[in-house]
Design a protein around this motif. Structure first.
Motif, PDB file in Angstrom:
ATOM      1  N   ASN A 337       0.813  -1.219   0.000  1.00 53.13           N
ATOM      2  CA  ASN A 337       0.000   0.000   0.000  1.00 53.13           C
ATOM      3  C   ASN A 337       0.845   1.268   0.000  1.00 53.13           C
ATOM      4  O   ASN A 337       0.297   2.368  -0.051  1.00 53.13           O
ATOM      5  CB  ASN A 337      -0.931   0.009   1.216  1.00 53.13           C
ATOM      6  CG  ASN A 337      -1.979  -1.085   1.145  1.00 53.13           C
ATOM      7  OD1 ASN A 337      -2.365  -1.512   0.056  1.00 53.13           O
ATOM      8  ND2 ASN A 337      -2.441  -1.552   2.300  1.00 53.13           N
ATOM      9  N   ARG A 338       2.178   1.114   0.074  1.00 53.77           N
ATOM     10  CA  ARG A 338       3.071   2.282   0.148  1.00 53.77           C
ATOM     11  C   ARG A 338       4.239   2.098  -0.834  1.00 53.77           C
ATOM     12  O   ARG A 338       5.395   1.916  -0.420  1.00 53.77           O
ATOM     13  CB  ARG A 338       3.589   2.449   1.575  1.00 53.77           C
ATOM     14  CG  ARG A 338       2.499   2.776   2.584  1.00 53.77           C
ATOM     15  CD  ARG A 338       2.982   2.607   4.027  1.00 53.77           C
ATOM     16  NE  ARG A 338       1.978   3.049   4.983  1.00 53.77           N
ATOM     17  CZ  ARG A 338       0.922   2.324   5.355  1.00 53.77           C
ATOM     18  NH1 ARG A 338       0.734   1.115   4.821  1.00 53.77           N
ATOM     19  NH2 ARG A 338       0.061   2.791   6.248  1.00 53.77           N
ATOM     20  N   PRO A 339       3.982   2.145  -2.123  1.00 50.65           N
ATOM     21  CA  PRO A 339       5.044   1.914  -3.117  1.00 50.65           C
ATOM     22  C   PRO A 339       6.161   2.945  -3.048  1.00 50.65           C
ATOM     23  O   PRO A 339       7.322   2.608  -3.304  1.00 50.65           O
ATOM     24  CB  PRO A 339       4.302   1.971  -4.458  1.00 50.65           C
ATOM     25  CG  PRO A 339       3.025   2.716  -4.173  1.00 50.65           C
ATOM     26  CD  PRO A 339       2.666   2.379  -2.760  1.00 50.65           C
ATOM     27  N   VAL A 340       5.835   4.182  -2.722  1.00 54.79           N
ATOM     28  CA  VAL A 340       6.879   5.210  -2.622  1.00 54.79           C
ATOM     29  C   VAL A 340       7.817   4.894  -1.475  1.00 54.79           C
ATOM     30  O   VAL A 340       9.045   5.050  -1.584  1.00 54.79           O
ATOM     31  CB  VAL A 340       6.243   6.611  -2.444  1.00 54.79           C
ATOM     32  CG1 VAL A 340       7.334   7.657  -2.233  1.00 54.79           C
ATOM     33  CG2 VAL A 340       5.388   6.965  -3.652  1.00 54.79           C
ATOM     34  N   LEU A 341       7.253   4.417  -0.357  1.00 60.25           N
ATOM     35  CA  LEU A 341       8.082   4.020   0.778  1.00 60.25           C
ATOM     36  C   LEU A 341       9.037   2.898   0.382  1.00 60.25           C
ATOM     37  O   LEU A 341      10.221   2.908   0.752  1.00 60.25           O
ATOM     38  CB  LEU A 341       7.184   3.571   1.935  1.00 60.25           C
ATOM     39  CG  LEU A 341       7.893   2.931   3.136  1.00 60.25           C
ATOM     40  CD1 LEU A 341       8.856   3.921   3.793  1.00 60.25           C
ATOM     41  CD2 LEU A 341       6.866   2.431   4.164  1.00 60.25           C
ATOM     42  N   CYS A 342       8.537   1.933  -0.386  1.00 63.81           N
ATOM     43  CA  CYS A 342       9.389   0.814  -0.824  1.00 63.81           C
ATOM     44  C   CYS A 342      10.558   1.322  -1.661  1.00 63.81           C
ATOM     45  O   CYS A 342      11.703   0.882  -1.483  1.00 63.81           O
ATOM     46  CB  CYS A 342       8.572  -0.197  -1.620  1.00 63.81           C
ATOM     47  SG  CYS A 342       7.380  -1.120  -0.627  1.00 63.81           S
ATOM     48  N   THR A 343      10.282   2.248  -2.554  1.00 61.32           N
ATOM     49  CA  THR A 343      11.346   2.793  -3.398  1.00 61.32           C
ATOM     50  C   THR A 343      12.396   3.505  -2.558  1.00 61.32           C
ATOM     51  O   THR A 343      13.608   3.355  -2.777  1.00 61.32           O
ATOM     52  CB  THR A 343      10.757   3.765  -4.428  1.00 61.32           C
ATOM     53  OG1 THR A 343       9.786   3.078  -5.224  1.00 61.32           O
ATOM     54  CG2 THR A 343      11.844   4.318  -5.331  1.00 61.32           C
ATOM     55  N   THR A 344      11.924   4.284  -1.576  1.00 58.82           N
ATOM     56  CA  THR A 344      12.854   5.001  -0.697  1.00 58.82           C
ATOM     57  C   THR A 344      13.711   4.029   0.108  1.00 58.82           C
ATOM     58  O   THR A 344      14.939   4.190   0.212  1.00 58.82           O
ATOM     59  CB  THR A 344      12.075   5.909   0.262  1.00 58.82           C
ATOM     60  OG1 THR A 344      11.286   6.831  -0.494  1.00 58.82           O
ATOM     61  CG2 THR A 344      13.018   6.677   1.176  1.00 58.82           C
ATOM     62  N   LEU A 345      13.070   3.012   0.678  1.00 56.30           N
ATOM     63  CA  LEU A 345      13.811   2.045   1.483  1.00 56.30           C
ATOM     64  C   LEU A 345      14.774   1.224   0.642  1.00 56.30           C
ATOM     65  O   LEU A 345      15.847   0.834   1.110  1.00 56.30           O
ATOM     66  CB  LEU A 345      12.835   1.137   2.228  1.00 56.30           C
ATOM     67  CG  LEU A 345      12.031   1.806   3.346  1.00 56.30           C
ATOM     68  CD1 LEU A 345      11.016   0.834   3.932  1.00 56.30           C
ATOM     69  CD2 LEU A 345      12.965   2.321   4.440  1.00 56.30           C
ATOM     70  N   ASP A 346      14.401   0.936  -0.591  1.00 53.08           N
ATOM     71  CA  ASP A 346      15.309   0.202  -1.478  1.00 53.08           C
ATOM     72  C   ASP A 346      16.635   0.939  -1.630  1.00 53.08           C
ATOM     73  O   ASP A 346      17.712   0.331  -1.596  1.00 53.08           O
ATOM     74  CB  ASP A 346      14.674   0.009  -2.858  1.00 53.08           C
ATOM     75  CG  ASP A 346      13.704  -1.156  -2.894  1.00 53.08           C
ATOM     76  OD1 ASP A 346      13.703  -1.948  -1.930  1.00 53.08           O
ATOM     77  OD2 ASP A 346      12.949  -1.264  -3.880  1.00 53.08           O
ATOM     78  N   LYS A 387      12.777   5.777  10.641  1.00 45.81           N
ATOM     79  CA  LYS A 387      12.048   7.027  10.425  1.00 45.81           C
ATOM     80  C   LYS A 387      11.120   6.922   9.216  1.00 45.81           C
ATOM     81  O   LYS A 387       9.967   7.386   9.253  1.00 45.81           O
ATOM     82  CB  LYS A 387      13.051   8.165  10.226  1.00 45.81           C
ATOM     83  CG  LYS A 387      12.405   9.527   9.973  1.00 45.81           C
ATOM     84  CD  LYS A 387      13.474  10.587   9.757  1.00 45.81           C
ATOM     85  CE  LYS A 387      12.845  11.939   9.441  1.00 45.81           C
ATOM     86  NZ  LYS A 387      13.881  12.977   9.185  1.00 45.81           N
ATOM     87  N   GLU A 388      11.600   6.301   8.143  1.00 42.45           N
ATOM     88  CA  GLU A 388      10.789   6.188   6.929  1.00 42.45           C
ATOM     89  C   GLU A 388       9.593   5.257   7.136  1.00 42.45           C
ATOM     90  O   GLU A 388       8.497   5.523   6.656  1.00 42.45           O
ATOM     91  CB  GLU A 388      11.638   5.694   5.763  1.00 42.45           C
ATOM     92  CG  GLU A 388      12.701   6.673   5.287  1.00 42.45           C
ATOM     93  CD  GLU A 388      12.095   7.891   4.605  1.00 42.45           C
ATOM     94  OE1 GLU A 388      10.904   7.845   4.224  1.00 42.45           O
ATOM     95  OE2 GLU A 388      12.811   8.903   4.464  1.00 42.45           O
ATOM     96  N   GLU A 566       7.045  -5.785  -3.311  1.00 41.67           N
ATOM     97  CA  GLU A 566       7.336  -5.296  -4.662  1.00 41.67           C
ATOM     98  C   GLU A 566       7.032  -6.370  -5.706  1.00 41.67           C
ATOM     99  O   GLU A 566       6.550  -6.060  -6.802  1.00 41.67           O
ATOM    100  CB  GLU A 566       8.804  -4.868  -4.733  1.00 41.67           C
ATOM    101  CG  GLU A 566       9.091  -3.633  -3.889  1.00 41.67           C
ATOM    102  CD  GLU A 566      10.540  -3.217  -3.913  1.00 41.67           C
ATOM    103  OE1 GLU A 566      10.815  -2.028  -3.713  1.00 41.67           O
ATOM    104  OE2 GLU A 566      11.411  -4.088  -4.111  1.00 41.67           O
ATOM    105  N   LEU A 567       7.280  -7.616  -5.363  1.00 43.03           N
ATOM    106  CA  LEU A 567       6.954  -8.718  -6.267  1.00 43.03           C
ATOM    107  C   LEU A 567       5.446  -8.789  -6.482  1.00 43.03           C
ATOM    108  O   LEU A 567       4.971  -8.971  -7.605  1.00 43.03           O
ATOM    109  CB  LEU A 567       7.467 -10.027  -5.671  1.00 43.03           C
ATOM    110  CG  LEU A 567       7.473 -11.249  -6.569  1.00 43.03           C
ATOM    111  CD1 LEU A 567       8.560 -11.115  -7.642  1.00 43.03           C
ATOM    112  CD2 LEU A 567       7.710 -12.508  -5.748  1.00 43.03           C
ATOM    113  N   ALA A 568       4.686  -8.647  -5.396  1.00 39.27           N
ATOM    114  CA  ALA A 568       3.224  -8.704  -5.492  1.00 39.27           C
ATOM    115  C   ALA A 568       2.681  -7.572  -6.357  1.00 39.27           C
ATOM    116  O   ALA A 568       1.794  -7.780  -7.193  1.00 39.27           O
ATOM    117  CB  ALA A 568       2.624  -8.647  -4.093  1.00 39.27           C
TER     118      ALA A 568
END
Length: 869
Positions: A337-346, A387-388, A566-568
């Motif tokens: 539900n938070r794709p932007v967060l995933c990109t940042t954490l990556d 924090k993220e 991200e795979l899902a």
């Protein structure tokens, strides 16, 4: 080995250490080389492709074989020896050769074995690196201890030892230990089995396996092992003690990062035996070496080595507790539900080093300065991760709580080390100015000394009038004044000659000698102090190793969950639901790995099974129709669901699967003297003896390895056995070419026929890869042979034989048990008017509320009514 007669002192040392480590290749440090002798030299010359010479002669007058490598190339050659399965004893000079009287003292500082290696050139960063210690008893049980010395991971389990060692084979396949430590008195047949697994086998002394409890209590500083869940398993205790003792003996040091161990139980996770792990390609591909064709390789979108290792363990031990699975799924959903967060954490995780393995090297004492700076940079990123992510609940909150604030540790490292240190700290130039006052003062002495020398050079030029005069330095002569031959007449009488060169003369002065001695003392003291300061830093950092390990596991778990999310998102996966029963309902299920590589697009399929309903699905049809891919997709969806990953389907509801069994394809065991059919029957026996109502079984072509009559008889008996286990039985997908079996649907209520639709015209057929109810009596083998390129003459003759066999079968009045759906392109005959019962059934049906599967089954019912008419 050479007879024990008089040898030179150095060679006597070689003989003595070789006797102490008879199963090792001895790397003997001699000056700038690691030398090997006798048979060790012959092995190294062959394996490393280096030159073999000889060193003097033995007392019998025979040349002593010799092969050596430069000491600075150890990291290049050592991994090659260990990867080939050799154990290497590293023997170092433990005193300064310059001050040694007689033969330099030497000692073995560590033994590098396949299972206890810590060197980065040997250990794969993406996978755990296990030593397995195995203890057995007379009651056919075994205790297994798995130790990863690079990270401190340490766990034990107890398993039964069956006649075919299936449970042991499963654990070896799952954890792929690099070395197996066994008691010397282990049964010969077990040794033979282990050797066949392709692992290095090390017979251990009896004392490694005895008195395990007091040894472990002492090692972990506890009064008893009650907290380790091993009170009922002396075998686990014995194996754990052996693994720890062996690790300490090879490393020649304490291992403080190994602070305890845990016990794993078979009932804690879905059982995937060795055969299933291979057949489903969970960890290793059946063909080739492409890791992305395995489930682990496909799922591995992790950014950190810790995440990759955690994922690898996760895919081999799917969970059985629905609550625990849903906790993982909640965390995955949080990230989906938070794709932007995933990109940042990556982007943050990609910069995080292997904290876990660096912590292990800190504990061992061989972490390099670059390791520490890499660790410091990684620790500085950890607060950003928390924090993220924010303040989630459940599993994510637990994992974030495992990541302490380690900024002080990062600050200590950066304050102590220069920005770009060398790899090896023992050569100095690693400690930052301002970190230690004594070091700064010594450096000032050296710096002012160099300034003094520069001033002396200028003053001597002015005094002598020799403008080309220079003061230089080398390791042999130290500082010297160099004057060219053309200016030899201008040399003052107080100059003391040191050396004559081709182009001139080299001199010194008493004041220069005094300053050189002072600077040399300062240089020696600087190096000694830098080494002491660095080792003191490592000792201080050891206190943080437990926190570093916890942080690494927390980061690795979060990394894995983000990869699942991200795979899902990228592949339209859905969150699976779980039921308390044994149902299996999948809508539009897909094979996660195959779906993107099918020409023309992947055709999804439904699956409806239940231990007390449609328990056994009999699949018939052509070899290329997609039966095997479909069966594997069902199994992989169950595994993915139970590791907490979204699944490739439109909808999935799963009753927890306790074991997955597979019998797929043909193989043999020539080394073990077993035919293809014997292997098939052994695997089948394992399935039938161990399956439960909650198991999932995949059987492909049972009975094909023997005669048709025998094979059919076995296949039918297996189906009857699986159906007759009680009011319910294991969910089973049964692919077969024994078309006589399709009639069993009418005899056994929990068996259902399915096949894959085929489009047929007068010249060719097309496999539609859509699973539909009903059966077929055709396998289209000749068509598959045509696609494969079998000669036309063979195909023509095969068709003639087939037609004759079909005519004979028709003439015998044999009954046809099939409802093959053929989509024929040619003009069809007018339909026979429906009988009243069929018409009435059609009118009663509410087709608007039917699922696609229910609609197909309805059609099958109507066709059956017509056939009975």
């Amino acid at each position: 080995m050479t007879p024990q007669k008089k040898l030179t002192p150095a060679m006597e040392q070689v003989r003595m250490f070789k006797e102490q480590y008879p199963d090792c290749i001895l790397f003997m440090r001699m000056g700038d080389f690691y030398e090997t002798f006798w048979e060790d030299a012959e092995i190294c010359a062959r394996e490393l492709d280096i030159v073999q010479t000889s060193r003097s002669k033995d007392p019998e007058g025979n040349p002593i074989p010799l092969a050596g490598i430069p000491y600075h190339a150890l990291d290049l050659y050592l991994p090659r020896m260990v990867r080939k399965g050799y154990k290497v004893a590293i023997c170092e000079q433990i005193e300064d050769p310059k001050t040694a009287k007689g033969c330099v003292k030497r000692d073995v500082i560590r033994v590098v074995t396949p299972g206890t290696a810590i060197d980065t050139g040997i250990v794969d960063t993406s996978a755990a690196h296990y030593l397995l210690a195995l203890a057995v008893d007379a009651k056919a049980h075994a205790g297994l201890a798995f130790l990863d010395i690079t990270t401190g991971e340490f766990f034990v389990e107890e398993i039964p030892l069956e006649e075919n060692n299936a449970s042991l084979a499963t654990e070896i396949e799952r954890y792929t230990p690099a070395e197996i430590l066994v008691p010397q008195q282990i049964p010969a047949d077990l040794i033979s089995f282990l050797a066949g697994c392709g692992r290095v086998i090390t017979p251990g002394r009896a004392d490694l396996f005895t008195d395990g409890e007091p040894a472990l209590c002492t090692a972990f500083g506890v009064a008893s092992l009650d907290g380790y869940d091993c009170a009922d398993s002396p075998l686990c205790i014995s194996a754990a003690a052996a693994a720890l003792r062996y690790a300490k003996e090879t490393q020649k040091t304490a291992l403080p990062h190994i602070s305890g161990f845990s016990r794993r139980h078979a009932g804690d996770a879905m059982v995937l035996d060795a055969i299933t792990l291979r057949n489903l390609e969970i960890l290793s591909p059946l063909r080739g070496d492409r890791n992305d064709t395995t489930l682990f390789g496909f799922l591995n979108r992790t950014k950190t080595p810790m995440g990759s290792r955690i994922l690898r363990n996760t895919v081999t031990v799917p969970l059985l507790d629905a609550d625990a699975i849903n906790l993982r799924l909640d965390a995955v959903e949080y990230f989906t539900n938070r794709p932007v967060l995933c990109t940042t954490l990556d982007s943050v995780l990609a910069k995080v080093a292997d904290i876990e393995r660096i912590a292990g090297r800190i504990a061992y004492g061989n972490a390099s300065p670059r390791d520490l700076l890499s660790l410091a940079a990684s620790l500085a990123l950890l607060p950003e991760i928390g924090k993220e992510i924010g303040t989630p609940s459940g599993l994510l909150a637990e994992q974030l709580a495992r990541i302490p604030d380690l900024t002080e540790v990062a600050g200590l490292i950066t304050s102590a080390l220069i920005d770009d240190p060398p790899v090896v700290y023992r050569n100095g130039n690693v400690i930052r100015s301002g970190y230690n006052a004594d070091l700064d003062q010594l450096r000032t002495v050296v710096a002012t000394g160099r300034d003094w020398i520069a001033e002396l050079q200028q003053s001597e030029r002015d005094r002598t009038g020799i403008k080309s005069l220079k003061i230089a330095y080398n390791n042999v002569f130290g500082y010297y004044i160099e004057v060219t031959r053309a200016n030899a007449g201008k040399v003052p009488p107080e100059y003391e000659r040191k050396q004559t060169t081709v182009n001139g003369e080299r001199f010194t002065l008493p004041a220069l000698r005094e300053r050189e001695a002072l600077m040399a003392q300062a240089d020696d003291r600087i190096l000694a102090l830098e080494v002491a300061l660095y080792e003191s830093l490592l000792a201080t950092l050891r206190d943080s190793v437990p926190d570093l390990k916890e942080a690494a596991e927390g980061i690795g778990t979060i990394d894995m969950l983000i990869a699942f999310a991200e795979l899902a998102s990228a592949n339209r996966y859905v969150r699976p639901a779980f039921s308390a029963g044994e149902e299996l309902l999948i809508r539009d299920g897909r094979h996660p790995i195959v779906e993107d590589s099918v020409p023309g697009g992947y055709v999804p399929n439904d699956t409806e099974m239940n231990a007390s309903g449609d328990q056994i699905l009999i699949l018939t049809g052509a070899n290329m129709a997609g039966k095997s891919t479909y069966m594997r997709s069902v199994a992989l969806i169950c595994i993915m669901a139970q590791i907490g990953c979204f699944v490739p389907a439109r909808y999935a509801k799963i009753g927890i699967v306790d074991r997955i069994f597979t019998r797929v394809g043909a193989s043999d065991d020539l080394a073990g003297g077993q035919s293809t059919f014997m292997v098939e029957m052994l695997e089948l026996a394992n399935i039938l003896n161990n399956a439960t109502d909650k198991s999932l079984i995949l059987l492909d072509e049972i009975g094909r390895g023997t005669s048709t009559v025998d094979g059919y008889s076995i296949a039918r008996a297996v189906l009857e056995y699986l159906h007759g286990k009680g009011a319910k039985g294991p969910r089973t997908l049964f692919a077969t070419h024994f078309h006589q079996l399709i009639g069993m649907e009418q005899e056994f209520r929990r068996m259902k026929n399915y096949h894959f639709a085929v489009k047929e015209d007068q010249h060719d057929i097309t496999f539609l890869r859509k699973l539909i109810p009903g059966a077929t009596d055709r396998s289209y083998g000749i068509h598959v042979a045509r696609i494969a390129g079998v000669p036309k003459k063979v195909l023509t003759r095969a068709e003639a034989i087939l037609n004759q066999a079909l005519r004979e079968d028709a003439g015998s009045g044999g009954r046809k048990y099939y409802t093959q759906m053929l989509l024929v392109d040619t003009a069809s005959e007018p339909l026979t008017p429906a009988v009243s019962a069929v018409e009435e059934r059609v009118r009663e049906a509410n087709i608007n509320e039917m699922t696609p599967m229910q609609a197909l089954m309805f059609i099958n019912e109507l066709k059956s009514m017509l056939e009975r008419k």
